[in-house]
Each structure stands twice: as structure tokens, then as C-alpha cells.
Design a protein around this motif. Structure first.
Motif, PDB file in Angstrom:
ATOM      1  N   ARG A 386       0.769  -1.222  -0.050  1.00 26.05           N
ATOM      2  CA  ARG A 386      -0.158  -0.095  -0.015  1.00 26.05           C
ATOM      3  C   ARG A 386       0.843   1.289   0.178  1.00 26.05           C
ATOM      4  NH1 ARG A 386      -3.790  -0.796   4.871  1.00 26.05           N
ATOM      5  NH2 ARG A 386      -4.479   1.523   4.257  1.00 26.05           N
ATOM      6  N   PHE A 387       2.091   1.070  -0.922  1.00 27.78           N
ATOM      7  CA  PHE A 387       2.905   2.299  -0.723  1.00 27.78           C
ATOM      8  C   PHE A 387       2.248   3.731  -1.292  1.00 27.78           C
ATOM      9  CE2 PHE A 387       3.539   0.372  -4.743  1.00 27.78           C
ATOM     10  CZ  PHE A 387       4.104   1.774  -5.689  1.00 27.78           C
ATOM     11  N   ARG A 388       1.509   3.523  -2.212  1.00 25.66           N
ATOM     12  CA  ARG A 388       1.097   4.630  -2.525  1.00 25.66           C
ATOM     13  C   ARG A 388       0.292   5.598  -1.605  1.00 25.66           C
ATOM     14  NH1 ARG A 388       0.413   1.371  -7.137  1.00 25.66           N
ATOM     15  NH2 ARG A 388       1.698   1.996  -8.908  1.00 25.66           N
ATOM     16  N   GLU A 389      -0.663   4.703  -0.850  1.00 30.82           N
ATOM     17  CA  GLU A 389      -1.428   5.463   0.139  1.00 30.82           C
ATOM     18  C   GLU A 389      -0.501   6.006   1.473  1.00 30.82           C
ATOM     19  OE1 GLU A 389      -4.937   2.958   1.763  1.00 30.82           O
ATOM     20  OE2 GLU A 389      -4.225   1.506   0.157  1.00 30.82           O
ATOM     21  N   ALA A 390       0.346   5.150   1.773  1.00 29.68           N
ATOM     22  CA  ALA A 390       1.571   5.424   2.733  1.00 29.68           C
ATOM     23  C   ALA A 390       2.137   6.819   2.213  1.00 29.68           C
ATOM     24  CB  ALA A 390       2.532   4.334   2.764  1.00 29.68           C
ATOM     25  N   LEU A 391       2.231   6.904   1.145  1.00 26.81           N
ATOM     26  CA  LEU A 391       3.309   8.139   0.926  1.00 26.81           C
ATOM     27  C   LEU A 391       2.390   9.354   0.861  1.00 26.81           C
ATOM     28  CD1 LEU A 391       5.584   6.433  -1.842  1.00 26.81           C
ATOM     29  CD2 LEU A 391       6.405   7.773   0.093  1.00 26.81           C
ATOM     30  N   ARG A 392       1.082   9.211   0.423  1.00 24.61           N
ATOM     31  CA  ARG A 392       0.108  10.240   0.414  1.00 24.61           C
ATOM     32  C   ARG A 392      -0.089  10.797   1.751  1.00 24.61           C
ATOM     33  NH1 ARG A 392      -3.332  11.239  -3.886  1.00 24.61           N
ATOM     34  NH2 ARG A 392      -4.369  12.789  -2.349  1.00 24.61           N
ATOM     35  N   HIS A 393      -0.303   9.733   2.694  1.00 26.79           N
ATOM     36  CA  HIS A 393      -0.368  10.122   4.162  1.00 26.79           C
ATOM     37  C   HIS A 393       0.767  10.578   4.847  1.00 26.79           C
ATOM     38  CE1 HIS A 393      -2.346   8.362   8.292  1.00 26.79           C
ATOM     39  NE2 HIS A 393      -2.187   9.532   8.154  1.00 26.79           N
ATOM     40  N   ALA A 394       1.844  10.258   4.386  1.00 26.43           N
ATOM     41  CA  ALA A 394       3.109  11.324   4.877  1.00 26.43           C
ATOM     42  C   ALA A 394       2.982  12.493   4.476  1.00 26.43           C
ATOM     43  CB  ALA A 394       4.376  10.212   4.241  1.00 26.43           C
ATOM     44  N   ARG A 400      -3.474  16.045   8.191  1.00 22.56           N
ATOM     45  CA  ARG A 400      -4.619  14.731   8.621  1.00 22.56           C
ATOM     46  C   ARG A 400      -4.137  14.401  10.110  1.00 22.56           C
ATOM     47  NH1 ARG A 400      -3.867  10.622   3.808  1.00 22.56           N
ATOM     48  NH2 ARG A 400      -4.926   9.236   5.301  1.00 22.56           N
ATOM     49  N   GLY A 401      -3.545  15.357  10.862  1.00 23.76           N
ATOM     50  CA  GLY A 401      -3.191  14.994  12.348  1.00 23.76           C
ATOM     51  C   GLY A 401      -2.413  14.028  12.592  1.00 23.76           C
ATOM     52  N   ALA A 402      -1.326  13.611  11.679  1.00 21.38           N
ATOM     53  CA  ALA A 402      -0.137  12.719  11.888  1.00 21.38           C
ATOM     54  C   ALA A 402       0.890  13.434  12.140  1.00 21.38           C
ATOM     55  CB  ALA A 402      -0.169  11.581  10.421  1.00 21.38           C
ATOM     56  N   VAL A 403       2.168  12.437  12.429  1.00 21.79           N
ATOM     57  CA  VAL A 403       3.351  12.939  12.365  1.00 21.79           C
ATOM     58  C   VAL A 403       4.497  12.050  11.590  1.00 21.79           C
ATOM     59  CG1 VAL A 403       5.352  13.618  13.967  1.00 21.79           C
ATOM     60  CG2 VAL A 403       3.087  14.032  15.033  1.00 21.79           C
ATOM     61  N   LYS A 404       4.394  10.848  12.175  1.00 24.41           N
ATOM     62  CA  LYS A 404       5.423   9.907  11.324  1.00 24.41           C
ATOM     63  C   LYS A 404       4.719   8.538  10.726  1.00 24.41           C
ATOM     64  CE  LYS A 404       9.319  10.008  10.762  1.00 24.41           C
ATOM     65  NZ  LYS A 404       9.975  10.276   9.383  1.00 24.41           N
ATOM     66  N   ILE A 405       4.760   8.531   9.500  1.00 24.72           N
ATOM     67  CA  ILE A 405       4.411   7.289   8.906  1.00 24.72           C
ATOM     68  C   ILE A 405       5.430   6.329   8.487  1.00 24.72           C
ATOM     69  CG2 ILE A 405       2.921   6.639   6.880  1.00 24.72           C
ATOM     70  CD1 ILE A 405       1.467   8.580   8.813  1.00 24.72           C
ATOM     71  N   ALA A 406       4.989   5.153   8.578  1.00 24.82           N
ATOM     72  CA  ALA A 406       6.341   4.326   8.334  1.00 24.82           C
ATOM     73  C   ALA A 406       5.674   3.040   7.734  1.00 24.82           C
ATOM     74  CB  ALA A 406       6.706   3.592   9.830  1.00 24.82           C
ATOM     75  N   PHE A 407       6.613   2.256   7.041  1.00 25.47           N
ATOM     76  CA  PHE A 407       6.242   0.792   6.299  1.00 25.47           C
ATOM     77  C   PHE A 407       6.394  -0.162   7.513  1.00 25.47           C
ATOM     78  CE2 PHE A 407       7.048   3.213   2.443  1.00 25.47           C
ATOM     79  CZ  PHE A 407       5.918   3.078   1.683  1.00 25.47           C
ATOM     80  N   ASP A 408       5.498  -1.142   7.609  1.00 26.59           N
ATOM     81  CA  ASP A 408       5.389  -2.049   8.596  1.00 26.59           C
ATOM     82  C   ASP A 408       5.694  -3.442   7.902  1.00 26.59           C
ATOM     83  OD1 ASP A 408       5.020  -4.098  10.660  1.00 26.59           O
ATOM     84  OD2 ASP A 408       3.508  -2.938  11.686  1.00 26.59           O
ATOM     85  N   MET A 409       6.754  -4.232   8.133  1.00 25.06           N
ATOM     86  CA  MET A 409       6.994  -5.524   7.370  1.00 25.06           C
ATOM     87  C   MET A 409       7.071  -6.527   8.461  1.00 25.06           C
ATOM     88  SD  MET A 409       8.021  -2.993   5.535  1.00 25.06           S
ATOM     89  CE  MET A 409       9.862  -2.328   6.225  1.00 25.06           C
ATOM     90  N   ARG A 410       6.393  -6.300   9.840  1.00 29.47           N
ATOM     91  CA  ARG A 410       6.583  -7.500  10.751  1.00 29.47           C
ATOM     92  C   ARG A 410       5.539  -8.622  10.385  1.00 29.47           C
ATOM     93  NH1 ARG A 410       5.710  -2.926  15.702  1.00 29.47           N
ATOM     94  NH2 ARG A 410       4.377  -2.440  13.936  1.00 29.47           N
ATOM     95  N   ASP A 411       4.653  -8.334   9.794  1.00 20.27           N
ATOM     96  CA  ASP A 411       3.847  -9.680   9.416  1.00 20.27           C
ATOM     97  C   ASP A 411       3.908 -10.092   8.101  1.00 20.27           C
ATOM     98  OD1 ASP A 411       2.469  -9.599  11.940  1.00 20.27           O
ATOM     99  OD2 ASP A 411       1.077  -8.222  11.109  1.00 20.27           O
ATOM    100  N   ASP A 412       4.857  -9.519   7.476  1.00 21.78           N
ATOM    101  CA  ASP A 412       5.311 -10.230   6.009  1.00 21.78           C
ATOM    102  C   ASP A 412       5.965 -11.590   5.868  1.00 21.78           C
ATOM    103  OD1 ASP A 412       5.774  -8.540   2.996  1.00 21.78           O
ATOM    104  OD2 ASP A 412       7.018 -10.187   3.503  1.00 21.78           O
ATOM    105  N   ARG A 413       5.138 -12.254   5.299  1.00 29.15           N
ATOM    106  CA  ARG A 413       5.427 -13.870   5.177  1.00 29.15           C
ATOM    107  C   ARG A 413       6.854 -13.965   4.518  1.00 29.15           C
ATOM    108  NH1 ARG A 413      -0.214 -17.024   3.808  1.00 29.15           N
ATOM    109  NH2 ARG A 413      -1.162 -16.373   5.863  1.00 29.15           N
ATOM    110  N   GLU A 414       7.141 -13.287   3.457  1.00 24.62           N
ATOM    111  CA  GLU A 414       8.423 -13.517   2.695  1.00 24.62           C
ATOM    112  C   GLU A 414       9.549 -13.155   3.685  1.00 24.62           C
ATOM    113  OE1 GLU A 414       9.057 -10.884  -0.593  1.00 24.62           O
ATOM    114  OE2 GLU A 414      10.691 -12.579  -1.489  1.00 24.62           O
ATOM    115  N   ARG A 415       9.242 -11.950   4.634  1.00 22.08           N
ATOM    116  CA  ARG A 415      10.357 -11.592   5.381  1.00 22.08           C
ATOM    117  C   ARG A 415      10.886 -12.842   6.179  1.00 22.08           C
ATOM    118  NH1 ARG A 415      10.515 -10.053  10.525  1.00 22.08           N
ATOM    119  NH2 ARG A 415      11.945  -8.225  11.282  1.00 22.08           N
TER     120      ARG A 415
END
Length: 433
Positions: A386-394, A400-415
Motif C-alpha cells: 500500500r505504498f501509494r497510500e502511505a506516501l500520500r499520508h506522509a 491529517r493530524g499525523a506526524v510519522k508514517i512508516a512501512f511495517d514489514m513485521r507480518d510479511d511472510r516472505e520476510r
């Protein structure tokens, strides 16, 4: 393996520049950044383990890259294709959690250390385009090693900093930007009786407030912030006063008893703040900094600028010291020997506070992140898909009342599969010894 990658495609960069100018963060929608299946990067030499990101932050320089708005200055010290992501907390097989000190200095490049690297000031390394890896000022801008917006990349052991168990992953991903803020404030070294103004209250601005208030405790800290949540964070981190950016001149005028000279965009104060940290880096923010900085004061440019048209006359006329602040190194936290506004003489002696002999920015950042639980600034996380959504949010974090947006790979099966395979390989190697 899964990774977001930036390739040198001039037509797409042109489209991204147009898209980003219309809607910040939307450059990703025209193909500058792609989710791809890449080979696992080979180790450039010994001491380059494969590491596995848990969280990877999105910072302003990443957004400028995706929107093709970054300065051409970086061209010789970036290599394509590259996987972005330099604010990263990772798993290292056999070692545990680490945060990445992203600068690719002499040691990772297998070069004799330059004078800056000898001092530990890796941010000032003189060899960013040489050595055993391709040009790249940091991990995340170098084609040889990959980056944090992926399920795996290569990091040199000298880049990996242990994370205390007391810190969450969200805390840990804030360590790298906090180290940048620590470095910026250490450039100004505000004295206990000095007034500090911070312009901008995004991630770096808020972290600069925290660093100034915890490490130096200046006499008064004012923050120019656009949004209500930014003002709340700034006050929690120790600011004495917050205001809208358009009110900054009036607020500093009241605080300092200055006289307003001129009108409209040319107005400025006869005196003003001793130190101004510009955490935005735009022509407008820099002109605001000059307008509220007293004669012979200091302006620290923390926000990444680009080409800018700025009237530098106040720099000359008021003898303001303008200094940039990039990355991190070793900090000496003795307060400054400020130059008196009245007669130009040095006012008082430096007073060492903490780390008189110098401490690494990352060590100071780890302390600060733990004390203030700065992981609370991570407002939202997204999977790589969902990188496009993440970058727009950042890009729209403030409104939008946010500060830091990050990618989360903790549940990624390939990882998880790659991490388990690396750990099993490590155990097999140890069994054969």
C-alpha cells in the motif's frame, strides 16, 4: 524478494515532478517508485549481514525523491536503481534488533578513514562516491546494498546500533530522525539564558524541540506550528510557547521587546531570538528565520532545502550565522559561547552539560527516544503493497493530524521466511566450526 525501487527513468521523473507539484506525495502514482521482486543483494564484502526490516519510516527527503523534487546536488552521490528507506529498525540474525546508522562512510566502503570519519563525524564523510559500494550518501540511496523499504537488505556491521529491550519498534524507528535533530541543535548549542525559535513542527521540528529542551534547557523555546496536534506535541516536549507561523514575528517581538521594522514580506525585528532552527527548509521559512533572529544570532537549517531564491542581505547586514545540519556524528554538548548583540564580545564561558568528551548522536538519540517515548509520534503504518497510500499520508501528515508514517514489514511472510532461512544458515555455520 519484495522491495520498493526507484529507477532512473527521465520521463517518469518529469511526470512525477508535475504530479508532486499538484498533490504532494503523488509522484509514486506515475511510476517513479515500483513494488518489484528483486534478487537478494549480494554482500559487497565481509561484515555485511543480510538484515530484515521491521519498520521503516518515510521522511521528507524520501517524499522529495518520489516527487522528483530533490536537488541535482545529489546526482553524483546516488546510484540507481535504489531501494529507499534509511529510518529503519531491523532484525539481524544471531544479533537481535538494531537500528540503522544510515550514512555510508569510509568504514562500510572499505576505505582508510577520512578526517571526518576518524572523528566519528560520518555525516561529513568525504568518500561518498568511492570504495567497495556504489555511490550513495546513505543506505536507501545506494544501488549496492538495498534499503529499508523492503523485506531484506545489506547493512555493514558498523552501521548497526543495538536497541534496548525497553524500546518498542515504534520507538526504535524514531532513533535515526532523532539523531538528526540532536545534531542540528548541537550545531547551535543554545545557552541557558537564550531564546530559541523552531520553525516547523513536523517530525524533525518536534524532535528538535525535544532535543533542545532536554539537552540544553535554553531560557525560552517558541515553536511556529500550523496544526493543533503539532502544538500539543511541542508543548509536551518542553516548548514554552507555540504560535501560528504567520504570528511568529509578532510573538517574538512581544517576547523580546523588539521594534518591528518594515511591512509585509519585508518586515523584521530590530532584535529577536538568539537561535532559530528552520525545520522546513523553504525560502519562506528561511526568510522568517532571518526576520526573527537577532543581529549576530544563529540560524540552523535542519529542513532539507533545494534550489531557493532568498534575499541574503540580512545574513550580511545582521551578521547572522547560518549553518546547515545534515545527518549525525559525535556531539559535544557544551553550550555555545554566544557573541553579544551589544558589542560583539564573547559572552561568558562554555559550560559543559552532558557528554563533555563527546557522544555519538545515536547514543544521545537512544536516550531521548527512551525518556520521551518518541514512538508515540508514529501515527500510522502500512504494508509495502500500500505504498501509494502511505506516501500520500506522509505528504499530508500535518493536515491529517499525523506526524510519522512508516512501512511495517513485521507480518510479511516472505520476510519471515528469509529471516528463518538466514538464522538456520547461521546455526549450521556455527555447528561446523
Amino acid at each position: 524478494m519484495k522491495a520498493l525501487v526507484v529507477r532512473r527513468r527521465p520521463s517518469r521523473f518529469a511526470a512525477a515532478k508535475l504530479a508532486g507539484a499538484l498533490v504532494p506525495g503523488s509522484g509514486a502514482s506515475v511510476g517513479v517508485l515500483e513494488l518489484d521482486d528483486l534478487p537478494v543483494p549480494d554482500a559487497p564484502g565481509s561484515g555485511w549481514p543480510l538484515v530484515f526490516p521491521r519498520l521503516a519510516g518515510i521522511c521528507g527527503s524520501d517524499l522529495q525523491t518520489v516527487d522528483a523534487a530533490a536537488s541535482e546536488w545529489f546526482e553524483p552521490i546516488v546510484s540507481f536503481p535504489f531501494v529507499p528507506g534509511h529510518e529503519v529498525v531491523v532484525d539481524v540474525p544471531g544479533e537481535g534488533r538494531r537500528v540503522l546508522e544510515a550514512v555510508l562512510g569510509c568504514l562500510p566502503r572499505d576505505l582508510p578513514p577520512c578526517p571526518a570519519c576518524v572523528r566519528g563525524d560520518v555525516g561529513a564523510c568525504q568518500n561518498l562516491e568511492r570504495g567497495s559500494v556504489e555511490p550513495g550518501l546513505q543506505t536507501g540511496f545506494c544501488s549496492s546494498v538495498g534499503g529499508g523499504w523492503s523485506v531484506a537488505f545489506r547493512a555493514h556491521t558498523s552501521q548497526l546500533v543495538a536497541v534496548p529491550d525497553t524500546l518498542s519498534d515504534e520507538d526504535a524507528v524514531m532513533v535515526e530522525p532523532t539523531a538528526c535533530a540532536v545534531h542540528a541543535v548541537a550545531k547551535a548549542r543554545p545557552a541557558p539564558d537564550e531564546r530559541v525559535v523552531v520553525i516547523g513542527a513536523g517530525t524533525l521540528g518536534l524532535l528538535a524541540v525535544a532535543a533542545a529542551c532536554r539537552l540544553y534547557r535554553p531560557g525560552h523555546v517558541t515553536v511556529a506550528a500550523r496544526y493543533a496536534h503539532q502544538k500539543r506535541w511541542a508543548l509536551e516536549f518542553g516548548a514554552d510557547e507555540v504560535c501560528d507561523p504567520q504570528s511568529l514575528v509578532r510573538v517574538v517581538r512581544r517576547q523580546t521587546g523588539s521594534v518591528l521594522v518594515g511591512s509585509g514580506g519585508r518586515s523584521r525585528l530590530t532584535s529577536g531570538a538568539d537561535v532559530v532552527v528552520d525545520a522546513v527548509g523553504s525560502p519562506e521559512s528561511l526568510e522568517s528565520a532571518f526576520a526573527v533572529c537577532r543581529p549576530r544570532g544563529r540560524v540552523v537549517l535542519l529542513g532539507m532545502p533545494g534550489r531557493a531564491r532568498v534575499d541574503l542581505t540580512p545574513l550580511w547586514h545582521r551578521e547572522i550565522t547560518l549553518v546547515g545540519a545534515y545527518a549525525y556524528g559525535v556531539e559535544h554538548l557544551a553550550t555555545a559561547e554566544p557573541v553579544s548583540e551589544e558589542n560583539g564580545s564573547v559572552r561568558g564561558e562554555a559550560e559543559p552539560r552532558r557528554g563533555e568528551g563527546g557522544r555519538r548522536s545515536f547514543d544521545l538519540a537512544l536516550d531521548l527516544v527512551g525518556e520521551l517515548r518518541l514512538g508515540r509520534l508514529v501515527s500510522a503504518t502500512y504494508p509495502l503493497s500500500r505504498f501509494r497510500e502511505a506516501l500520500r499520508h506522509a505528504a499530508e501528515a500535518g493536515p491529517r493530524g499525523a506526524v510519522k508514517i512508516a512501512f511495517d514489514m513485521r507480518d510479511d511472510r516472505e520476510r519471515e521466511r528469509l529471516l528463518r532461512a538466514a538464522e538456520e544458515g547461521l546455526r549450521a555455520e556455527e555447528a561446523l566450526r
